[in-house]
Design a protein around this motif. Sequence first.
Motif, PDB file in Angstrom:
ATOM      1  N   ALA A  20       0.833  -1.203   0.000  1.00  0.00           N
ATOM      2  CA  ALA A  20       0.000   0.000   0.000  1.00  0.00           C
ATOM      3  C   ALA A  20       0.869   1.256   0.000  1.00  0.00           C
ATOM      4  O   ALA A  20       0.574   2.230  -0.717  1.00  0.00           O
ATOM      5  CB  ALA A  20      -0.946  -0.004   1.191  1.00  0.00           C
ATOM      6  N   PHE A  23       2.288   1.584  -3.539  1.00  0.00           N
ATOM      7  CA  PHE A  23       1.254   2.024  -4.479  1.00  0.00           C
ATOM      8  C   PHE A  23       0.950   3.512  -4.289  1.00  0.00           C
ATOM      9  O   PHE A  23       0.766   4.238  -5.263  1.00  0.00           O
ATOM     10  CB  PHE A  23      -0.040   1.216  -4.311  1.00  0.00           C
ATOM     11  N   GLU A  24       0.884   3.957  -3.034  1.00  0.00           N
ATOM     12  CA  GLU A  24       0.591   5.372  -2.788  1.00  0.00           C
ATOM     13  C   GLU A  24       1.699   6.267  -3.337  1.00  0.00           C
ATOM     14  O   GLU A  24       1.424   7.330  -3.895  1.00  0.00           O
ATOM     15  CB  GLU A  24       0.390   5.630  -1.297  1.00  0.00           C
ATOM     16  N   THR A  27       1.052   6.236  -7.185  1.00  0.00           N
ATOM     17  CA  THR A  27      -0.217   6.750  -7.725  1.00  0.00           C
ATOM     18  C   THR A  27      -0.830   7.904  -6.950  1.00  0.00           C
ATOM     19  O   THR A  27      -1.683   8.613  -7.476  1.00  0.00           O
ATOM     20  CB  THR A  27      -1.275   5.619  -7.756  1.00  0.00           C
ATOM     21  N   PHE A  29      -2.769   7.344  -4.465  1.00  0.00           N
ATOM     22  CA  PHE A  29      -3.970   6.777  -3.859  1.00  0.00           C
ATOM     23  C   PHE A  29      -3.580   5.927  -2.655  1.00  0.00           C
ATOM     24  O   PHE A  29      -2.777   5.004  -2.787  1.00  0.00           O
ATOM     25  CB  PHE A  29      -4.743   5.907  -4.856  1.00  0.00           C
ATOM     26  N   ILE A  32      -4.180   0.945  -1.364  1.00  0.00           N
ATOM     27  CA  ILE A  32      -4.294  -0.011  -2.466  1.00  0.00           C
ATOM     28  C   ILE A  32      -3.254  -1.112  -2.286  1.00  0.00           C
ATOM     29  O   ILE A  32      -2.071  -0.829  -2.112  1.00  0.00           O
ATOM     30  CB  ILE A  32      -4.072   0.688  -3.828  1.00  0.00           C
ATOM     31  N   ILE A  33      -3.709  -2.368  -2.316  1.00  0.00           N
ATOM     32  CA  ILE A  33      -2.740  -3.465  -2.206  1.00  0.00           C
ATOM     33  C   ILE A  33      -2.722  -4.348  -3.447  1.00  0.00           C
ATOM     34  O   ILE A  33      -1.967  -5.308  -3.506  1.00  0.00           O
ATOM     35  CB  ILE A  33      -2.976  -4.330  -0.950  1.00  0.00           C
ATOM     36  N   ALA A  35      -3.756  -4.377  -8.003  1.00  0.00           N
ATOM     37  CA  ALA A  35      -4.413  -3.918  -9.226  1.00  0.00           C
ATOM     38  C   ALA A  35      -5.018  -5.145  -9.901  1.00  0.00           C
ATOM     39  O   ALA A  35      -4.345  -6.158 -10.067  1.00  0.00           O
ATOM     40  CB  ALA A  35      -3.404  -3.239 -10.155  1.00  0.00           C
ATOM     41  N   ASP A  69       0.623  -6.929  -7.411  1.00  0.00           N
ATOM     42  CA  ASP A  69       1.094  -5.923  -6.463  1.00  0.00           C
ATOM     43  C   ASP A  69       1.801  -4.799  -7.209  1.00  0.00           C
ATOM     44  O   ASP A  69       1.791  -4.756  -8.452  1.00  0.00           O
ATOM     45  CB  ASP A  69       1.985  -6.559  -5.391  1.00  0.00           C
ATOM     46  N   ASN A  70       2.417  -3.896  -6.481  1.00  0.00           N
ATOM     47  CA  ASN A  70       3.084  -2.739  -7.090  1.00  0.00           C
ATOM     48  C   ASN A  70       4.297  -3.121  -7.928  1.00  0.00           C
ATOM     49  O   ASN A  70       4.736  -2.339  -8.764  1.00  0.00           O
ATOM     50  CB  ASN A  70       3.504  -1.752  -5.999  1.00  0.00           C
TER      51      ASN A  70
END
Length: 97
Positions: A20, A23-24, A27, A29, A32-33, A35, A69-70
């Motif tokens: 998360a 991702f933050e 992005t 956001f 988020i864990i 896509a 994941d990211n």
Amino acid sequence: MNHRCKVLSFPNQIRAIEIARNFEQLTGFPGIIGAIDGCHIRILKPMEYPNSYINRKGYPSILLQGICDNKKLFLDVYAGEPGSLHDARLFTKSDIF
């Protein structure tokens, strides 16, 4: 060539926090864990219920849904439903739902 086999598993709490955070950073956001997306895998038309496998583009397929994941590593994969199934319905049939 080095082949490594790993079992897919959804992240534990510590790994989820790390994903998360990454991702933050990427992005903007929070929280988020993973896509999620899906695709059609073209198949030969099956003998049983062939029309169920015809997707919106007109060819027979099965659906594949993946969550990454990211780092673009798979966290979850679900496949095998007929190509005519809507994405939202596919999601509700998957274990991740």
